[in-house]
Design an enzyme around this catalytic site. Structure first.
Site, short mmCIF file in Angstrom:
data_model
loop_
_atom_site.label_atom_id
_atom_site.label_comp_id
_atom_site.label_asym_id
_atom_site.label_seq_id
_atom_site.Cartn_x
_atom_site.Cartn_y
_atom_site.Cartn_z
N SER A 61 0.95 -1.11 0.07
CA SER A 61 -0.06 0.05 -0.05
C SER A 61 0.87 1.16 -0.10
CB SER A 61 -0.81 -0.04 1.15
OG SER A 61 -1.37 1.27 1.47
N TYR A 109 -1.15 -1.09 10.53
CA TYR A 109 -1.39 -1.02 9.17
C TYR A 109 -0.16 -0.53 8.38
CZ TYR A 109 -3.40 -0.85 4.50
OH TYR A 109 -3.72 -0.92 3.25
N LYS A 154 2.61 -2.87 6.23
CA LYS A 154 2.70 -2.59 4.72
C LYS A 154 4.28 -2.37 4.32
CE LYS A 154 -1.30 -3.72 3.68
NZ LYS A 154 -1.53 -5.00 3.06
#
Length: 145
Positions: free
Chosen positions: A32, A45, A49
């Protein structure tokens, strides 16, 4: 409960077994744009990533001599059901859409077909000398940092 993981990379070890027998192969992991930058309140998160990028680079180095390329793509906000639902169920849908798009240099949601085309390129022979990279599919998001 928010689940954050690197699970998408776990299948690599199984794919590699077949690719080693063949003497070639290509793997594309999903990261991402959040794997390139920090964002308040998004620590787990973001960390996952960044981890996908590190796993991608490590696997690229480990398997390059076996004819196996490993890359990743890093999309920004993609026009998926999850994003559409977030916009639709916001108290102010137009404002929510603007918030989602404000990071993009190209003020549109990225299509799933755009991400798929990037993956197809990285899997193709046209990318035969590309390994260990994460390709942003981000409508210019990273340019605006």
């Amino acid at each position: 409960k928010r689940q954050v993981s690197t699970q998408s990379t776990w299948g690599t070890k199984y794919a590699v077994l077949q690719m080693e027998k063949q003497g070639y192969g290509a793997i594309v992991n999903m990261s991402s744009v959040m794997g390139f930058r920090a964002e308040p309140g998004m620590g787990p998160y973001v960390a996952s990533k960044f981890a996908v990028r590190g796993i991608t680079q490590t696997a690229a180095v480990e398997y390059a001599t076996k004819g196996i390329r490993v890359n990743a793509v890093a999309p920004a906000a993609v026009n998926t059901a999850m994003i559409a639902d977030a916009i639709a169920h916001s108290p102010e849908p137009d404002a929510m859409r603007k918030v989602i798009l404000r990071s993009n240099a190209i003020p549109e949601l990225i299509g799933t077909s755009d991400v798929a085309a990037s993956v197809a390129f990285l899997l193709s022979d046209d990318a035969r000398f590309i390994t260990g990279h994460t390709l942003p599919v981000d409508a210019g998001t990273l340019c605006k940092l």
